[in-house]
Design a protein around this motif. Sequence first.
Motif, PDB file in Angstrom:
ATOM      1  N   GLY A 169      51.854  24.273  13.774  1.00  0.00           N
ATOM      2  CA  GLY A 169      51.881  25.359  14.732  1.00  0.00           C
ATOM      3  C   GLY A 169      50.988  25.064  15.918  1.00  0.00           C
ATOM      4  O   GLY A 169      50.206  24.112  15.913  1.00  0.00           O
ATOM      5  N   GLY A 170      51.084  25.892  16.934  1.00  0.00           N
ATOM      6  CA  GLY A 170      50.263  25.701  18.123  1.00  0.00           C
ATOM      7  C   GLY A 170      51.064  25.952  19.386  1.00  0.00           C
ATOM      8  O   GLY A 170      52.298  25.921  19.376  1.00  0.00           O
ATOM      9  N   ARG A 309      47.526  23.489  12.288  1.00  0.00           N
ATOM     10  CA  ARG A 309      47.497  24.135  13.604  1.00  0.00           C
ATOM     11  C   ARG A 309      46.862  23.207  14.626  1.00  0.00           C
ATOM     12  O   ARG A 309      45.743  22.748  14.448  1.00  0.00           O
ATOM     13  CB  ARG A 309      46.714  25.448  13.539  1.00  0.00           C
ATOM     14  CG  ARG A 309      46.597  26.141  14.890  1.00  0.00           C
ATOM     15  CD  ARG A 309      45.791  27.423  14.805  1.00  0.00           C
ATOM     16  NE  ARG A 309      45.543  27.960  16.138  1.00  0.00           N
ATOM     17  CZ  ARG A 309      44.529  27.608  16.909  1.00  0.00           C
ATOM     18  NH1 ARG A 309      43.639  26.725  16.479  1.00  0.00           N
ATOM     19  NH2 ARG A 309      44.371  28.135  18.111  1.00  0.00           N
TER      20      ARG A 309
END
Length: 448
Positions: A169-170, A309
């Motif tokens: 994610g990010g 992340r």
Amino acid sequence: MPHILVVEDEQEQRELICAMLSGEGYQVSDCGSVEEAILAIKQSKPDLIFSDWKLGQLSGMDLLNYVRREQGDIGFIIATAYGTISHAVEAIRAGADDYLAKPYQRQALLLAIDKVAKTQELRRQNKALSSALSEQRELVGLVGKAPCMQKVYERIKRVSATDVTVLIGGESGTGKELAARALHQLSDRHEQPFIAINCGAIPESLAEAELFGAEKGAFTGATSLKIGKLEAANGGTLFLDEVAELPQLQQTKLLRFLQEGVISRLGQHGEMSVDVRVIAATHKDLQLEVAEGRFREDLYYRLNVVPLRMPALRERREDIGRLIEYFLKLHSRAYSLEVPVLDKPVMKQLLDFHWPGNVRELSNRIERFVLLGDEQELLHELKLSAQSTLAVSGQLQLPDAGVNWDEFEKQCLQQAMQRCDSNRTQAAKWLGMSYKAFLYRLEKHALV
């Protein structure tokens, strides 16, 4: 066996020590003075030095200081006279690995040699592993030493050798594909294909054929067999970028593959097994997508076995200078140009900029500067980007019912601390506040 240099000015004692060590299988050379030892080290670097304290005009401490200054990774044991504990303490503080007090027994000497030799081997292994990991990071473009990036490296290192599914994610531009490539490059699959597919860039009508393949004649225009991305990645890794954009039907088929390890081409009768590690990425909140019915909950849990992340660039501001240097060299090498030098005022503005487009935006700006060499254009682009960000932020609309300002302020502070891994200085900068004002508000809301 390690190569040991024995430094002892008394010949009989030196010969006795050499005989003991040679009898244990060590490679041994010897010297009678510090001067001879330094020449011997320059000619053939030993793994370990065993030195007496008293060596004529110079001492074992002189030799130790030279070794630590010029050849820091050589093991060093020093022998001191009985009762001179102060010498031993001085030697350890100066970097000796161990010491022996005279007179010492043969067994004590061998134990000390063995202990230091093993320690040196462990140091070499750790150094080799760290060097290899650094090379792999640079190979895939992951750059940074901020604490949040160290967490990313550590997690990549822990799971790269497995076949576990990873969900990255990010925000956009943070390097999610670079992290996926690092996971592949550090795995046992690194010699096999790494296939990347952007799920948001595929028309829904072609998504199934693109991902799973299609037999000849399976649909209008299918004039030949089409190998899908999953089949093409057999033995290697498939990277599903922007997986939240995958259509519902393909989500179902992907879930079946993750559960059973089999796929079926469009128009194919039967199934085939493929060995593929899946890594997915998205800038969206998949839990929100699940809650709103746009993404399958069971697929979310299949993909999110290990979450990773990627931090935004504003969360790792200490890496901006390092990234600028990296991109200057990278793009200069790509275009066969000399590495340009940025003026200090320009560099300061780059370091202070908020970089809404993250690492991708920084790379783009530096690449253009490398090609054009125009610092004024670089600064102008930053100004336009800042104005654009302010314009977007100016669209904030407060609800007609009003807001609880204290609660709103508290939530802003909490989110800033979470984004910046509890680094108050960075959180204050991220909110555009002075450090003192930020601390005052933390105390006001009992967040200290």
